[in-house]
Design an enzyme around this catalytic site. Structure first.
Site, PDB file in Angstrom:
ATOM      1  CG  ASP A  52      -6.047   3.971   6.947  1.00  0.00           C
ATOM      2  OD1 ASP A  52      -5.736   3.251   7.914  1.00  0.00           O
ATOM      3  OD2 ASP A  52      -5.279   4.199   5.996  1.00  0.00           O
ATOM      4  CG  ASN A  96       0.579   2.063   9.019  1.00  0.00           C
ATOM      5  OD1 ASN A  96       1.285   3.073   8.905  1.00  0.00           O
ATOM      6  ND2 ASN A  96       0.897   0.906   8.466  1.00  0.00           N
ATOM      7  CG  ASP A 328      -1.503   3.620  -3.174  1.00  0.00           C
ATOM      8  OD1 ASP A 328      -0.301   3.525  -2.866  1.00  0.00           O
ATOM      9  OD2 ASP A 328      -2.292   4.393  -2.605  1.00  0.00           O
ATOM     10  CD  GLU A 356      -0.156   1.645   3.645  1.00  0.00           C
ATOM     11  OE1 GLU A 356       0.720   1.946   2.802  1.00  0.00           O
ATOM     12  OE2 GLU A 356      -1.313   2.096   3.609  1.00  0.00           O
ATOM     13  CG  HIS A 402      -4.275  -1.803   2.628  1.00  0.00           C
ATOM     14  ND1 HIS A 402      -5.104  -0.927   1.998  1.00  0.00           N
ATOM     15  CD2 HIS A 402      -3.090  -1.150   2.739  1.00  0.00           C
ATOM     16  CE1 HIS A 402      -4.465   0.199   1.755  1.00  0.00           C
ATOM     17  NE2 HIS A 402      -3.244   0.087   2.196  1.00  0.00           N
ATOM     18  NE  ARG A 403      -3.373   0.713  -1.810  1.00  0.00           N
ATOM     19  CZ  ARG A 403      -4.699   0.776  -1.904  1.00  0.00           C
ATOM     20  NH1 ARG A 403      -5.379  -0.206  -2.448  1.00  0.00           N
ATOM     21  NH2 ARG A 403      -5.362   1.821  -1.453  1.00  0.00           N
ATOM     22  CE  LYS A 430      -2.801   1.721   5.938  1.00  0.00           C
ATOM     23  NZ  LYS A 430      -3.276   3.032   6.027  1.00  0.00           N
TER      24      LYS A 430
END
Ligand SMILES: Nc1ncnc2c1ncn2[C@@H]1O[C@H](COP(=O)(O)OP(=O)(O)OP(=O)(O)O)[C@@H](O)[C@H]1O
Ligand SMILES: Nc1ccn([C@@H]2O[C@H](COP(=O)(O)O)[C@@H](O)[C@H]2O)c(=O)n1
Length: 670
Positions: A52, A96, A328, A356, A402-403, A430
């Site tokens: 990112d 993204n 998040d 995402e 990613h999370r 990311k």
């Protein structure tokens, strides 16, 4: 970073130690944009290096900013709020990265050039209409190139004199706070007069707006705020570089390690996880994850830029939380909930659906694969804890998010002792490219998996083992190289492989100043990779390897290669002596004629001249010595699978070993 198709995390039993986390994504991309819009040079310390931030930097470079990187410090020379006039239309690809797409849309609409902003397919499904509507009210010229309300976008230049600054700009705050952030970051470009922004609807993710206001202040813009409904950018506002700025470690990334401290105990049963780079006084909203973790039982201490977390209540305590302020980090709570004493509910998280991926659906699907009962709705998720017999081994789909990948790694602490497979683990790039390496640096596994590949000279062990290791993301041990380096050290010390020198050679072996780096073997810093590959060096290795004291001296060194997430080791006694408990042992053979021919080709391609006959007799002599020595002779382990690859290609051998490995895994297909 793991670039493999999947990563198998073995069952983990404990964790303790110190981790240093990468910089905050939210702060990094805001700072980059502000530094780019300011005049002068800003030195940014501890910037996040990830997908990112990379797309943001590429865009800023294309706009004409000077960018100079050295390690984790970056110097960025801004454009002083003005583009060079008359440039061509600039296409900008933003992957993204919502933290790049939204603020750049606003800033570029006011900068005066012509741009096309696009991203990956998922970015083209993430709404931006509310921001575009707000900018259009102001007089900006933005067209949708695909579906109305979504990127890709075409931005055309606008005359600042024509901007409508008298009426408040109205923007929705209940879909994404990034729309308001984008306006706040960009509108100082047009602040001939006071510019008022009015938020329509209940503003979500307010802590992210706090970060925006805080960083604007660092760059000389003092936004006036009336509650969370009205913000005024004073007339004459100008970005001025603070000179140096430090990026805190990412508080959302910290959530995985806070959770780790809450779930795992150290080897001694009482150690903690220390997190460096961010403290409880962070400006990032996700730091309030600490409150939720404490509510669930974690013991968290903090100081300037550090956190220390250890297990408190166990099982964790179930929670019922409005998680709107930590959207998040709250995903991590959903996995912690598996270890709780009752069902946990996370509410007011509708924004998860436009991230995402649709994170409510993604989390629910993958938690169910682990065996959990999960209820979900438009803006909530409820996760029931799992009892030991309920846990299932699962292949976790990560949805390019990613999370999802990071928080599901915590499922490897399940009491059933099951491994977890994370598909497409590289999506962590990311925000946290080295996430899994960082996790493995503090995690302890009762059993780190090992694949042993033993066999005679030139059977293809090294080729096969290195490739299997690469495909699984495992470490690789070429044990023969240790004997080869020992042989070299023996020669250089003027010794020979005789019993009277055994103790001296063993002492050399025990203290080899050896490093393996980027496929090279370094002895006291000297690259000896080629020198140890000659047939003469192979013969020396074969001779020193008959000395029991030498083998004993190299035992612990070889066993230290057994590290998370796993190891592939090749040699002669990997399965019989060094790793007798290995999960898969392969004894690789090929006919002597085939092996001599392969080695011949190998040496010729390296420019080493030799004859087929001499090679064949050398390798047969080596095999005879290796098989007949008294300690750790070359022989198949009792439980080894035999693979004769005389008639197989390298790819066929690799497929065979991977199939045997997969047969041993408990995962159902994804
Ligand atoms: N299945 C195969 N088919 C054809 N060639 C192969 C095969 N496997 C390996 N080779 C080739 O054989 C050569 C020897 O392989 P490699 O060096 O991996 O053997 P090794 O068993 O590790 O040898 P050493 O015991 O000397 O370390 C290489 O050039 C490799 O590309
Ligand atoms: N586990 C091992 C590995 C190697 N050796 C001895 O070293 C020689 C060189 O090994 P290569 O695999 O690099 O060819 C080999 O001939 C063995 O004598 C060993 O004993 N044990």
């Amino acid at each position: 970073m793991f670039s493999t198709a999947f990563l198998d995390i073995p069952a983990l039993a404990g964790a303790s130690g110190t981790v240093r986390l990468p910089g905050s994504k939210s702060i990094s991309n805001r700072v980059l944009l502000l530094a780019a819009l300011a005049s002068g040079t800003t030195t940014v310390h501890d910037l996040l290096d990830s997908d990112d931030t990379r797309v943001m930097l590429d865009a800023l470079r294309a706009l004409g900013c000077g960018i100079d990187a050295a390690g984790s410090t970056l110097r960025i020379t801004g454009i002083g709020g003005q583009l060079k006039p008359g440039g061509p239309m600039l296409p900008l690809f933003l992957g993204n990265a919502g933290t790049a797409m939204r603020p750049l849309t606003a800033a570029l609409s006011l900068l005066g050039g012509e741009f096309e902003l696009s991203g990956v397919p998922r970015m083209h499904e993430r709404p931006i209409g509310d921001l575009v509507d707000a900018l259009t009210q102001l007089g900006c010229r933005i067209d949708y190139l695909g579906n109305p309300g979504y990127p890709p976008l075409r931005i055309r230049p606008v005359d600042h004199g024509a901007l409508v600054l008298d009426a408040p700009i109205r923007v929705r705050g209940d879909v994404s706070s990034q729309f308001l952030t984008a306006l706040l970051l960009a509108l100082p470009l047009a602040a001939r007069k006071d510019i008022v922004i009015e938020v329509v609807g209940e503003l979500i993710s307010k802590p992210y707006i706090e970060i925006t206001l805080n960083l604007l202040a660092r760059f000389g813009i003092a936004v006036q705020r009336e509650g969370w409904e009205r913000f005024t950018i004073p007339a004459g506002s100008r970005y001025s570089s603070p000179g140096d700025i430090h990026v805190e470690a990412d508080a959302s990334s910290a959530s995985y390690f806070i959770a780790l401290g809450a779930i795992a105990t150290g080897a001694s049963g009482q150690d903690s996880i220390r997190i460096e780079g961010v403290g409880a006084d962070s400006i990032q909203g996700d730091i309030r994850f600490i409150e939720a973790a404490r509510q669930m039982g974690a013991q968290v201490d903090s100081g300037p830029n550090w956190l220390d977390v250890r297990r408190g209540a166990w099982p964790l305590k179930a929670i019922d939380l409005d998680a709107n302020h930590i959207p998040d980090a709250a995903m991590t709570l959903a996995v912690m909930a598996l270890y709780a004493d009752g069902p946990s509910t996370l509410r007011n998280i509708a924004s998860w659906r436009v991230k995402e991926t649709d994170r409510i659906d993604a989390m629910a699907n993958e938690l169910r694969k682990l065996g959990a009962t999960v209820d979900s709705g438009p803006d909530f998720i409820r996760v029931h804890p799992l009892e030991r017999p309920g846990w299932q081994a699962a292949s976790i789909r990560t949805y390019d998010d990613h999370r999802v990948a990071m928080c599901f790694s915590l499922a490897a602490f399940n009491p059933a002792g099951l491994p977890v497979r994370i598909l497409e683990p590289h999506c962590v790039a990311k925000t946290f490219p080295d996430y899994f390496e960082t996790l493995f640096s503090v995690a302890q596994a009762p059993e780190v998996p090992v694949i042993c590949i033993d066999g005679p000279t030139a059977s293809g062990k090294g080729t096969l083992a290195a490739e299997v290791a690469r495909l699984l993301g495992y470490h690789y041990l070429d044990s023969g190289s240790l004997y080869r380096v020992t042989g070299l050290a023996m020669r250089r010390a003027g010794l020979s492989a005789e019993p009277q020198h055994e103790a001296q050679i063993a002492a050399l072996a025990a203290a080899l100043p050896l490093h393996f780096t980027e496929g090279k073997v370094l002895l006291a810093g000297e690259d000896v990779s080629d020198e140890i590959r000659t047939e003469a060096a192979g013969m020396d290795a074969s001779r020193v390897s008959t000395l029991p004291a030498v083998r004993a001296a190299l035992l612990a060194l070889q066993q230290r290669f057994r590290q998370l997430p796993g190891l592939v080791a090749d040699g002669r006694d990997m399965g019989t002596v060094i790793f007798p408990d290995a999960a898969l042992k392969v004894f690789l053979t090929a006919s002597a004629a085939q092996r001599a021919e392969r080695r011949h080709k190998q040496l010729i391609s390296k420019g080493i001249s030799t004859t087929l006959d001499s090679l064949r007799s050398d390798l047969e002599a080596r095999d005879a010595r290796d098989s007949s020595r008294s300690v750790a002779p070359l022989k198949p382990a009792q439980d080894a699978r035999h693979l004769d690859n005389s008639q197989l290609s390298i790819e066929q051998s690799i497929d065979q070993v991977l199939n045997w490995w997969q047969e041993k895994q408990p995962f159902k297909p994804a």
